[in-house]
Design an enzyme around this catalytic site. Structure first.
Site, PDB file in Angstrom:
ATOM      1  N   CYS A  10     -11.995   3.646   5.303  1.00 44.71           N
ATOM      2  CA  CYS A  10     -10.503   3.497   5.497  1.00 44.71           C
ATOM      3  C   CYS A  10     -10.442   4.540   3.790  1.00 44.71           C
ATOM      4  O   CYS A  10      -9.051   4.511   2.822  1.00 44.71           O
ATOM      5  CB  CYS A  10      -9.734   1.753   4.591  1.00 44.71           C
ATOM      6  SG  CYS A  10     -10.617   0.292   6.278  1.00 44.71           S
ATOM      7  N   HIS A  16      -4.977   0.647  -0.719  1.00 45.45           N
ATOM      8  CA  HIS A  16      -5.349   0.818   1.112  1.00 45.45           C
ATOM      9  C   HIS A  16      -5.183  -0.652   0.972  1.00 45.45           C
ATOM     10  O   HIS A  16      -5.174  -2.060   1.129  1.00 45.45           O
ATOM     11  CB  HIS A  16      -6.911   0.837   1.454  1.00 45.45           C
ATOM     12  CG  HIS A  16      -7.110   0.505   2.367  1.00 45.45           C
ATOM     13  ND1 HIS A  16      -6.534   1.091   3.464  1.00 45.45           N
ATOM     14  CD2 HIS A  16      -8.511  -0.081   2.967  1.00 45.45           C
ATOM     15  CE1 HIS A  16      -7.189   0.046   4.580  1.00 45.45           C
ATOM     16  NE2 HIS A  16      -8.674  -0.288   4.553  1.00 45.45           N
ATOM     17  N   ASN A  49      -4.679  -3.653   8.895  1.00 46.72           N
ATOM     18  CA  ASN A  49      -4.908  -2.469   8.272  1.00 46.72           C
ATOM     19  C   ASN A  49      -5.307  -1.533   9.865  1.00 46.72           C
ATOM     20  O   ASN A  49      -5.648  -1.529  10.738  1.00 46.72           O
ATOM     21  CB  ASN A  49      -7.041  -2.915   8.406  1.00 46.72           C
ATOM     22  CG  ASN A  49      -7.116  -2.234   7.690  1.00 46.72           C
ATOM     23  OD1 ASN A  49      -7.205  -0.920   8.095  1.00 46.72           O
ATOM     24  ND2 ASN A  49      -9.022  -2.509   7.173  1.00 46.72           N
TER      25      ASN A  49
END
Ligand code: UT7
Length: 335
Positions: A116, A256, A286
């Protein structure tokens, strides 16, 4: 000669049409809208359902949007980097496939996977090529078809992820705008908490790996959660202190989007009110490499020249980091 910095001069984005709601997920696994909203903060995520469509197709859409908004032409691009964890295939690189689909003929490019943190790592990489003076129009695209590796029978992971893509154009700047600093870290001892076990050279695909569901994401949520909060907060605060940034002078934190509780904890540690934090997790989930550029895409109209931004990420690996950049254009002028 004025110092060359690497500035983001445009952003593009794409989210597939189909929306997977918490209600629908609640029919697939034993969960509820209430649990997902309270523990993660996601209401819906976009899913690329059309057969034959891959990560590169979303990346292409995001870059076409970027081209439309910036006027950049495919033949002007001199470097194209794709990042993420769901390449179309192990090789050739997804950057190759995207370049071909777009008609990018005068560039070189390759893939970067940092979980990520992929977009942040790749932005940092691209900025070095631009700062050196060797490259002038670099496209960085973060795109992931997470639905291709999500186990929709596992309630501890399936509500989290969504599909999407975001792209940025990176160009030289001589007014001191763009990337000022980046702190990037890796700690491989965290790899046991978040991974896809099979499909690589360690465990090539067999009937057994498929039956054991080893081609899907495995995550032990709590250790990842704790490491995400502490590392994202620590690097954000360290970056602010290093550059004398305060809650007043930092314009935006771009975190994030993995869990709203992680984002809030990070903002709290940095003493920032939530109106200074870009948040769109509720609508996308996500999207791994897509979260940062999709945030910039969603908030573009609010961004002004000289705004102080810190991008902060955490992901599988573990990988994490923070980047300080000064925004280089007036977002309200973009279509
Ligand atoms: O982007 C890469 C980095 N990834 C992240 O940052 C993710 C970090 N981790 C997280 O965001 C959280 O750990 C999760 C959202 C994954 C899980 O939340 P949690 O508050 O840490 O829950 P937990 O794993 O500790 O599970 C608590 C309980 C368990 O039940 P028992 O054992 O206490 O009876 C789980 O089985 O919640 C249960 N549970 C669920 N219940 C309803 C787990 N998933 C669900 C669900 N619906 N979807």
């Amino acid at each position: 000669m004025a110092k060359i910095t690497a500035a983001i001069t445009g952003v593009g984005g794409y989210a597939p049409e189909y929306i997977l709601t918490n209600e629908e997920i609640s029919k697939m696994v034993d969960t509820s809208d209430e649990w997902i909203m309270t523990r993660i903060g996601i209401k819906e995520r976009h899913i690329l359902r059309e057969p034959g469509m891959a990560t590169s197709d979303m990346a292409v859409e995001a870059i076409l949007d970027l081209f439309k908004k910036t006027g950049c032409k495919p033949e002007e691009v001199d470097m194209l980097l794709w990042c993420g964890v769901t390449p179309d295939m192990p090789f050739p690189s997804t950057a190759n496939i995207i370049s071909d689909k777009l008609g990018v003929k005068n560039a070189f490019g390759y893939d970067i996977n940092a979980g990520c943190s992929s977009f942040l790592y790749t932005l940092a990489t691209a900025s070095k090529f631009v700062e050196s003076g060797s490259h002038k129009k670099v496209v960085v695209v973060g795109a992931d078809k997470m639905s291709s590796i999500v186990d929709y029978t596992a309630r501890n992971t399936c509500p989290i992820f969504g599909d999407g893509a975001g792209a940025a154009l990176i160009e030289p700047n001589t007014d001191g705008l763009g990337v000022i600093d980046a702190m990037l870290r890796v700690d491989g001892s965290g790899r046991k908490y978040l991974f896809q076990a099979a499909g690589g050279s360690l465990l090539p695909a067999t009937m057994d790996t498929v039956l054991k569901r080893q081609h899907f994401i495995f995550q032990e949520g709590q250790p990842v959660f704790k490491a995400a909060v502490s590392n994202m907060s620590d690097t954000t605060v360290a970056m602010m202190q290093k550059h004398g940034l305060t809650a007043d002078t930092l314009t935006w934190l771009v975190p994030h989007q993995a869990n709203l509780r992680i984002i809030k904890a990070c903002a709290d540690r940095a003493n920032l009110s939530m109106d200074k934090v870009m948040v769109n997790i509720e609508r996308y989930g996500n999207t791994t490499a897509g979260t940062i550029p999709l945030c910039l895409w969603d908030y573009e109209k609010k961004l002004k020249i000289g705004d102080n931004l810190i991008i902060a990420t955490f992901g599988a690996g573990f990988t994490w980091g923070a980047m300080y950049l000064k925004w280089a254009y007036d977002g309200s002028t973009r279509g």
